[in-house]
Write a protein that holds these residues in place. Sequence first.
Motif, PDB file in Angstrom:
ATOM      1  N   MET A   1      24.304 -18.766 110.553  1.00  0.00           N
ATOM      2  CA  MET A   1      23.073 -18.034 110.232  1.00  0.00           C
ATOM      3  C   MET A   1      22.877 -17.942 108.725  1.00  0.00           C
ATOM      4  N   HIS A   2      21.648 -18.203 108.293  1.00  0.00           N
ATOM      5  CA  HIS A   2      21.323 -18.072 106.884  1.00  0.00           C
ATOM      6  C   HIS A   2      20.937 -16.629 106.559  1.00  0.00           C
ATOM      7  N   ALA A   3      21.252 -16.194 105.367  1.00  0.00           N
ATOM      8  CA  ALA A   3      20.839 -14.878 104.901  1.00  0.00           C
ATOM      9  C   ALA A   3      19.325 -14.865 104.667  1.00  0.00           C
ATOM     10  N   PRO A   4      18.704 -13.687 104.657  1.00  0.00           N
ATOM     11  CA  PRO A   4      17.243 -13.634 104.459  1.00  0.00           C
ATOM     12  C   PRO A   4      16.794 -14.142 103.091  1.00  0.00           C
ATOM     13  N   TYR A   5      17.711 -14.127 102.118  1.00  0.00           N
ATOM     14  CA  TYR A   5      17.361 -14.599 100.771  1.00  0.00           C
ATOM     15  C   TYR A   5      17.681 -16.083 100.564  1.00  0.00           C
ATOM     16  N   ALA A   6      18.138 -16.760 101.616  1.00  0.00           N
ATOM     17  CA  ALA A   6      18.407 -18.199 101.510  1.00  0.00           C
ATOM     18  C   ALA A   6      17.101 -18.978 101.490  1.00  0.00           C
ATOM     19  N   SER A   7      17.130 -20.143 100.879  1.00  0.00           N
ATOM     20  CA  SER A   7      15.964 -21.024 100.871  1.00  0.00           C
ATOM     21  C   SER A   7      15.854 -21.718 102.228  1.00  0.00           C
ATOM     22  N   ASP A   8      14.664 -21.699 102.794  1.00  0.00           N
ATOM     23  CA  ASP A   8      14.430 -22.262 104.123  1.00  0.00           C
ATOM     24  C   ASP A   8      13.661 -23.567 103.980  1.00  0.00           C
ATOM     25  N   PRO A   9      14.232 -24.700 104.422  1.00  0.00           N
ATOM     26  CA  PRO A   9      13.509 -25.966 104.294  1.00  0.00           C
ATOM     27  C   PRO A   9      12.190 -25.977 105.055  1.00  0.00           C
ATOM     28  N   ALA A  10      12.073 -25.148 106.080  1.00  0.00           N
ATOM     29  CA  ALA A  10      10.814 -25.076 106.826  1.00  0.00           C
ATOM     30  C   ALA A  10       9.706 -24.440 105.999  1.00  0.00           C
ATOM     31  N   ASP A  11      10.097 -23.669 104.967  1.00  0.00           N
ATOM     32  CA  ASP A  11       9.117 -23.004 104.098  1.00  0.00           C
ATOM     33  C   ASP A  11       9.063 -23.624 102.708  1.00  0.00           C
ATOM     34  N   THR A  12       9.538 -24.868 102.562  1.00  0.00           N
ATOM     35  CA  THR A  12       9.515 -25.509 101.255  1.00  0.00           C
ATOM     36  C   THR A  12       8.102 -25.576 100.687  1.00  0.00           C
ATOM     37  N   ARG A  13       8.018 -25.515  99.376  1.00  0.00           N
ATOM     38  CA  ARG A  13       6.722 -25.696  98.726  1.00  0.00           C
ATOM     39  C   ARG A  13       6.296 -27.162  98.706  1.00  0.00           C
ATOM     40  N   GLY A  14       7.129 -28.003  99.285  1.00  0.00           N
ATOM     41  CA  GLY A  14       6.723 -29.381  99.492  1.00  0.00           C
ATOM     42  C   GLY A  14       7.083 -30.317  98.360  1.00  0.00           C
ATOM     43  N   ARG A  15       6.570 -31.527  98.478  1.00  0.00           N
ATOM     44  CA  ARG A  15       6.817 -32.598  97.515  1.00  0.00           C
ATOM     45  C   ARG A  15       5.542 -32.901  96.743  1.00  0.00           C
ATOM     46  N   PHE A  16       5.680 -33.409  95.528  1.00  0.00           N
ATOM     47  CA  PHE A  16       4.505 -33.723  94.710  1.00  0.00           C
ATOM     48  C   PHE A  16       3.614 -34.735  95.416  1.00  0.00           C
TER      49      PHE A  16
END
Length: 380
Positions: A1-16
């Motif tokens: 389980m990831h902590a709530p402050y971990a970065s989530d790849p599903a919520d990435t700001r994406g690629r240029f």
Amino acid sequence: MHAPYASDPADTRGRFYPEGESAFRSAFQRDRDRIIHSSAFRRLKHKTQVFIEHEGDYFRTRLTHSIEVGQVARTIAKHLGLNVELTEAVALAHDLGHTPFGHTGEEALDRLMAPWGGFDHNAQALRIVTRLERHYAEWDGLNLTWETLEGIAKHNGPVLPPVPYALAEYDARHDLELHTHASAEAQVAALSDDIAYNNHDLHDGLRAELFSTDELAELPILRECFTDVDAAYPGLNYYRRRHEALRRFFGVLVEDVIAVTEANLRDLDPRSAGDIRAAGRMMVQFSPALWSDLRVIRGFLFERMYRAPAVVEMRRQVTQVLDELFPWLMAHTGDLPKQWRKDVEEAATEEELARIVCDYIAGMTDRFALQSHDRLIGGA
């Protein structure tokens, strides 16, 4: 389980450059894989950590250092509930921008490039993954996620003015929020770098016989590590003794970072990765007491290793190589490889030409820089 402050790849700001996502790899895993398969990562095999790459088979290179940083970073990130793949991506990419001959080469290129914005290896790493790697059909660079690019750019903390040329150039078209702290994953990568080099530089200095095991055993932290080994294994031969002590030293650094970071996180109680960025301070840290001891160890290494006469002499020689190679290539652009000549033809100013030559030299391995100097200038 990831902590709530971990970065989530599903919520990435994406690629240029927008692209479809993989059916079986997360966005951060793809970033890590692209870094590992990059030309710049492979070249780290023959780039200096402290000793010039050809000086010995057992000394660390930038590649072995980066692998060790990745190993430490994975351990810490997993314990803290962070995204291990993003942490590892930043850890493996953090030294991609290093020149031949390590920090000596960086200092030489920074001086040579002073009229055109200077040189910074951290900024160069971002330039490599956003521009200089040219393998894909639709874009230059590796087209990494925003989170990985942010981590490369500011894993050591906010980037304050004056912002290095390469960072400023990319940030102007893709805002990396250089004024804030990076994710917890990037901060782990930064401290893992400190842990790795503090440990392996002691290893390499011993192997090079720049100082003795007895001298090491008098240093802070290490004194207790050697005492523990001697109590557990009386009469252990010197090689195993020092390895056991340094293994304990390594563990002390990792355990300290984890304990301090856990306390910082309890105090902040972050509920998202954004809370880490907005905290206004680094969450991943050494304790003040351990940091004070590390400064003593770093002072010892500077005096006995980084400024050792043999190391200083080699630094002088390789600085001369770059001091002669840079102006030669500025004046003889026909000596650049074919794949660089289109860039040269399109260069409209001396600054643009200097940046091309700088990019080319910065990407060289130690041995290729020496060979190029010998081939182009040695008989001149």
